[in-house]
Design an enzyme around this catalytic site. Sequence first.
Site, PDB file in Angstrom:
ATOM      1  N   ARG A 160      27.039  41.700  80.997  1.00  0.00           N
ATOM      2  CA  ARG A 160      28.203  41.084  81.616  1.00  0.00           C
ATOM      3  C   ARG A 160      28.788  40.033  80.686  1.00  0.00           C
ATOM      4  O   ARG A 160      28.350  39.914  79.540  1.00  0.00           O
ATOM      5  CB  ARG A 160      27.820  40.464  82.956  1.00  0.00           C
ATOM      6  CG  ARG A 160      26.754  39.389  82.878  1.00  0.00           C
ATOM      7  CD  ARG A 160      26.475  38.912  84.285  1.00  0.00           C
ATOM      8  NE  ARG A 160      25.473  37.889  84.350  1.00  0.00           N
ATOM      9  CZ  ARG A 160      25.092  37.306  85.482  1.00  0.00           C
ATOM     10  NH1 ARG A 160      25.621  37.663  86.619  1.00  0.00           N
ATOM     11  NH2 ARG A 160      24.184  36.365  85.486  1.00  0.00           N
ATOM     12  N   THR A 162      29.465  36.998  78.533  1.00  0.00           N
ATOM     13  CA  THR A 162      28.548  36.009  77.961  1.00  0.00           C
ATOM     14  C   THR A 162      29.288  34.880  77.253  1.00  0.00           C
ATOM     15  O   THR A 162      28.689  33.866  76.919  1.00  0.00           O
ATOM     16  CB  THR A 162      27.624  36.656  76.902  1.00  0.00           C
ATOM     17  OG1 THR A 162      28.454  37.156  75.846  1.00  0.00           O
ATOM     18  CG2 THR A 162      26.783  37.774  77.482  1.00  0.00           C
ATOM     19  N   TRP A 173      32.504  43.919  65.095  1.00  0.00           N
ATOM     20  CA  TRP A 173      33.373  45.056  65.460  1.00  0.00           C
ATOM     21  C   TRP A 173      34.056  45.622  64.214  1.00  0.00           C
ATOM     22  O   TRP A 173      34.167  46.831  64.059  1.00  0.00           O
ATOM     23  CB  TRP A 173      34.411  44.635  66.513  1.00  0.00           C
ATOM     24  CG  TRP A 173      33.834  44.512  67.897  1.00  0.00           C
ATOM     25  CD1 TRP A 173      33.865  43.418  68.710  1.00  0.00           C
ATOM     26  CD2 TRP A 173      33.135  45.536  68.640  1.00  0.00           C
ATOM     27  NE1 TRP A 173      33.229  43.682  69.915  1.00  0.00           N
ATOM     28  CE2 TRP A 173      32.773  44.972  69.887  1.00  0.00           C
ATOM     29  CE3 TRP A 173      32.770  46.855  68.363  1.00  0.00           C
ATOM     30  CZ2 TRP A 173      32.082  45.679  70.866  1.00  0.00           C
ATOM     31  CZ3 TRP A 173      32.065  47.578  69.333  1.00  0.00           C
ATOM     32  CH2 TRP A 173      31.735  46.987  70.563  1.00  0.00           C
ATOM     33  N   SER A 255      35.016  53.554  69.831  1.00  0.00           N
ATOM     34  CA  SER A 255      36.037  52.903  70.644  1.00  0.00           C
ATOM     35  C   SER A 255      35.688  52.995  72.139  1.00  0.00           C
ATOM     36  O   SER A 255      35.915  52.052  72.898  1.00  0.00           O
ATOM     37  CB  SER A 255      37.394  53.566  70.369  1.00  0.00           C
ATOM     38  OG  SER A 255      38.339  53.124  71.299  1.00  0.00           O
ATOM     39  N   HIS A 258      33.083  50.431  72.862  1.00  0.00           N
ATOM     40  CA  HIS A 258      33.732  49.117  72.897  1.00  0.00           C
ATOM     41  C   HIS A 258      34.464  48.944  74.237  1.00  0.00           C
ATOM     42  O   HIS A 258      34.369  47.895  74.885  1.00  0.00           O
ATOM     43  CB  HIS A 258      34.711  49.048  71.715  1.00  0.00           C
ATOM     44  CG  HIS A 258      35.224  47.688  71.383  1.00  0.00           C
ATOM     45  ND1 HIS A 258      35.879  47.421  70.212  1.00  0.00           N
ATOM     46  CD2 HIS A 258      35.214  46.504  72.056  1.00  0.00           C
ATOM     47  CE1 HIS A 258      36.232  46.139  70.176  1.00  0.00           C
ATOM     48  NE2 HIS A 258      35.846  45.568  71.298  1.00  0.00           N
ATOM     49  N   ARG A 287      42.710  43.827  77.832  1.00  0.00           N
ATOM     50  CA  ARG A 287      41.819  44.546  76.911  1.00  0.00           C
ATOM     51  C   ARG A 287      41.844  46.059  77.094  1.00  0.00           C
ATOM     52  O   ARG A 287      41.507  46.803  76.185  1.00  0.00           O
ATOM     53  CB  ARG A 287      40.370  44.079  77.088  1.00  0.00           C
ATOM     54  CG  ARG A 287      40.137  42.658  76.630  1.00  0.00           C
ATOM     55  CD  ARG A 287      38.743  42.237  77.038  1.00  0.00           C
ATOM     56  NE  ARG A 287      38.525  40.821  76.888  1.00  0.00           N
ATOM     57  CZ  ARG A 287      37.653  40.288  76.032  1.00  0.00           C
ATOM     58  NH1 ARG A 287      36.927  41.051  75.273  1.00  0.00           N
ATOM     59  NH2 ARG A 287      37.508  38.984  75.979  1.00  0.00           N
ATOM     60  N   CYS A 386      24.526  37.236  69.807  1.00  0.00           N
ATOM     61  CA  CYS A 386      24.268  36.916  71.222  1.00  0.00           C
ATOM     62  C   CYS A 386      23.182  37.878  71.683  1.00  0.00           C
ATOM     63  O   CYS A 386      23.336  39.101  71.562  1.00  0.00           O
ATOM     64  CB  CYS A 386      25.577  37.107  71.995  1.00  0.00           C
ATOM     65  SG  CYS A 386      25.463  37.739  73.666  1.00  0.00           S
ATOM     66  N   CYS A 389      24.133  40.515  74.270  1.00  0.00           N
ATOM     67  CA  CYS A 389      25.065  41.511  73.720  1.00  0.00           C
ATOM     68  C   CYS A 389      24.317  42.436  72.757  1.00  0.00           C
ATOM     69  O   CYS A 389      24.557  43.644  72.697  1.00  0.00           O
ATOM     70  CB  CYS A 389      26.204  40.828  72.971  1.00  0.00           C
ATOM     71  SG  CYS A 389      26.985  39.492  73.876  1.00  0.00           S
TER      72      CYS A 389
HETATM   73  P1  FAD Z   1      37.266  42.271  70.759  1.00  0.00           P
HETATM   74  O1  FAD Z   1      36.729  43.000  71.946  1.00  0.00           O
HETATM   75  O2  FAD Z   1      36.322  41.485  69.930  1.00  0.00           O
HETATM   76  O3  FAD Z   1      37.976  43.357  69.835  1.00  0.00           O
HETATM   77  C1  FAD Z   1      38.310  43.097  68.463  1.00  0.00           C
HETATM   78  C2  FAD Z   1      39.488  43.991  68.091  1.00  0.00           C
HETATM   79  O4  FAD Z   1      39.116  45.374  68.171  1.00  0.00           O
HETATM   80  C3  FAD Z   1      40.669  43.851  69.036  1.00  0.00           C
HETATM   81  O5  FAD Z   1      41.518  42.829  68.657  1.00  0.00           O
HETATM   82  C4  FAD Z   1      41.330  45.209  68.944  1.00  0.00           C
HETATM   83  O6  FAD Z   1      42.168  45.293  67.817  1.00  0.00           O
HETATM   84  C5  FAD Z   1      40.178  46.152  68.720  1.00  0.00           C
HETATM   85  N1  FAD Z   1      39.689  46.794  69.948  1.00  0.00           N
HETATM   86  C6  FAD Z   1      39.299  46.204  71.097  1.00  0.00           C
HETATM   87  N2  FAD Z   1      38.831  47.112  71.955  1.00  0.00           N
HETATM   88  C7  FAD Z   1      38.941  48.302  71.348  1.00  0.00           C
HETATM   89  C8  FAD Z   1      38.627  49.630  71.720  1.00  0.00           C
HETATM   90  N3  FAD Z   1      38.061  49.924  72.888  1.00  0.00           N
HETATM   91  N4  FAD Z   1      38.891  50.611  70.858  1.00  0.00           N
HETATM   92  C9  FAD Z   1      39.428  50.347  69.659  1.00  0.00           C
HETATM   93  N5  FAD Z   1      39.727  49.113  69.241  1.00  0.00           N
HETATM   94  C10 FAD Z   1      39.492  48.107  70.067  1.00  0.00           C
HETATM   95  N6  FAD Z   1      30.821  39.864  75.160  1.00  0.00           N
HETATM   96  C11 FAD Z   1      30.406  39.654  76.439  1.00  0.00           C
HETATM   97  O7  FAD Z   1      30.954  38.770  77.114  1.00  0.00           O
HETATM   98  N7  FAD Z   1      29.399  40.394  76.989  1.00  0.00           N
HETATM   99  C12 FAD Z   1      28.766  41.378  76.294  1.00  0.00           C
HETATM  100  O8  FAD Z   1      27.836  42.018  76.807  1.00  0.00           O
HETATM  101  C13 FAD Z   1      29.189  41.628  74.945  1.00  0.00           C
HETATM  102  N8  FAD Z   1      28.592  42.576  74.204  1.00  0.00           N
HETATM  103  C14 FAD Z   1      28.977  42.747  72.905  1.00  0.00           C
HETATM  104  C15 FAD Z   1      28.331  43.719  72.129  1.00  0.00           C
HETATM  105  C16 FAD Z   1      28.681  43.876  70.803  1.00  0.00           C
HETATM  106  C17 FAD Z   1      27.966  44.925  69.982  1.00  0.00           C
HETATM  107  C18 FAD Z   1      29.689  43.059  70.218  1.00  0.00           C
HETATM  108  C19 FAD Z   1      30.056  43.205  68.764  1.00  0.00           C
HETATM  109  C20 FAD Z   1      30.337  42.115  70.987  1.00  0.00           C
HETATM  110  C21 FAD Z   1      30.000  41.946  72.321  1.00  0.00           C
HETATM  111  N9  FAD Z   1      30.641  41.012  73.122  1.00  0.00           N
HETATM  112  C22 FAD Z   1      30.238  40.821  74.411  1.00  0.00           C
HETATM  113  C23 FAD Z   1      31.838  40.309  72.638  1.00  0.00           C
HETATM  114  C24 FAD Z   1      33.112  41.094  73.041  1.00  0.00           C
HETATM  115  O9  FAD Z   1      32.974  42.471  72.752  1.00  0.00           O
HETATM  116  C25 FAD Z   1      34.351  40.594  72.303  1.00  0.00           C
HETATM  117  O10 FAD Z   1      34.123  40.657  70.924  1.00  0.00           O
HETATM  118  C26 FAD Z   1      34.743  39.171  72.689  1.00  0.00           C
HETATM  119  O11 FAD Z   1      34.905  39.095  74.089  1.00  0.00           O
HETATM  120  C27 FAD Z   1      36.070  38.767  72.004  1.00  0.00           C
HETATM  121  O12 FAD Z   1      37.090  39.674  72.428  1.00  0.00           O
HETATM  122  P2  FAD Z   1      38.462  39.866  71.704  1.00  0.00           P
HETATM  123  O13 FAD Z   1      39.527  39.799  72.730  1.00  0.00           O
HETATM  124  O14 FAD Z   1      38.570  38.943  70.539  1.00  0.00           O
HETATM  125  O15 FAD Z   1      38.490  41.377  71.187  1.00  0.00           O
END
Ligand code: FAD
Length: 455
Positions: A160, A162, A173, A255, A258, A287, A386, A389
Amino acid sequence: TCPFSPNAIIDDGCVSYATLDRLNSKVKPAVDNLVQTTDFFSHYRLNLFHKTCPFWNDEDGMCGNIACAVETLDNEEDIPEIWRASELSKLEGPRAKHPGKKMQKQNPDRPLQGKLGEDVGESCVVEYDDECDDRDYCIPEDEGTTSNGDYINLLHNPERFTGYSGQSAKSVWDAIYLENCFKKSSFPKSADLGVSNAPAEPAALDFKHVLDSAGRQAQLQQQRQSFPDTPFVANTGYEVEDECLEKRVFYRVVSGMHASISTHLCWDYLNQSTGQWQPNLACYESRLHKFPDRISNLYFNYALVTRAIAKLGPYVLGPHYTFCAGDLLQDQDTRDKVAAVTQHAASVPQIFDESVMFVNGEGPSLKEDFRNRFRNISRVMDCVGCDKCRLWGKIQTSGYGTALKVLFEFHENQRPPSLKRTELVALFNTYARLSSSLAANGKFRAMIDLRDKGS
Ligand code: FAD
């Protein structure tokens, strides 16, 4: 006729979002029941804290929020009975009988050197050594290593929100998506990045170009408007125009994973002003809802893992696989719950046709590359700052790796797949994650409809 290529998802009249949502209404109760009520599937053992990021120095990226922490099982009495003492001798998978060569040499009887407790018969809890099978799509998790593994009750550590974000999350990513750059020698592979820096800029730009494909986004937007009856896969090629099927599939898996993680963090979100955990619609809209391609990739993964589980069903329920329950009743209970899931998964035939991959054009030569890139993604997981995560990132990477192994390395009517216990647990938990993502997406959509009708 189907407007999408036969390369990805096929059935007689095209699989639609609605078909998968209907399937999921049956799968979800069954898979939740499996991962929430059996010791075998609710506990995972992995090396969560003892590996360092192999690609860059990320000490500053560690998440200090309490929500990032993982609760491990440090006392033997908290470890499910089936893994303790005499019960351990019943832990048996196809490979459970072969302790790793390295460990055998060190101490054939107590490969964990008594770390689980003096009375624990370790020979069964240790499944194998850490060596990769040629057919593995990820670095096998660490049930078989001599290094410290941690037992984790997954129910105590839900995936969830974090608060983990910023440069560390972005670098991970980026590195993961960088693996999508097959055979582009001008871009470094993450494995070649050494320990100094995050991924190089050009590849990130290359990837952005792909996401920003305005025409394709518009097309998908249109498709979403007639949701849910349209096929959910128009073709596999919108993200990376002119790329071959295998590369597109690789991108979609990443993707979709993600998208599933984003769905869970938006669904189980901490409202910091009230302290309540609740769905956050704005999070979902920014998102996912605005990005139909991400939702499409989520459903794509659901179809892919459904097919893997359906294919695996006959083997995992066969006589050669025991679930290591402490008694026959428990073993049968676990088996029945697995059967419920696999039967539902098999109820939509030909949901994903893996036989068209790695066969035409440059396909055959890409298989090893594909496998290695997926393995790199599992290495990148050690860079996630984290703990929670990282835990779920590792489980899901392993789950997809296992699904790909089942799809591409095992052929029906041939010898049964050799899967480690951790692979099986990861596969079914990944399916449960996808299943709850689909359900959460449906609820978010309903919330948007309700709001829009009201306004
Ligand atoms: P991010 O989700 O970091 O995305 C970065 C960029 O990737 C975006 O700007 C966009 O250009 C692109 N993008 C986004 N989604 C997609 C997609 N589906 N397909 C293609 N491109 C895409 N956070 C938590 O709160 N709980 C968790 O359990 C958690 N688990 C994680 C697990 C991993 C392996 C990682 C690397 C991160 C995790 N995080 C978690 C962090 C979370 O995924 C985001 O990185 C964080 O919330 C910041 O989000 P952001 O809006 O900057 O975009």
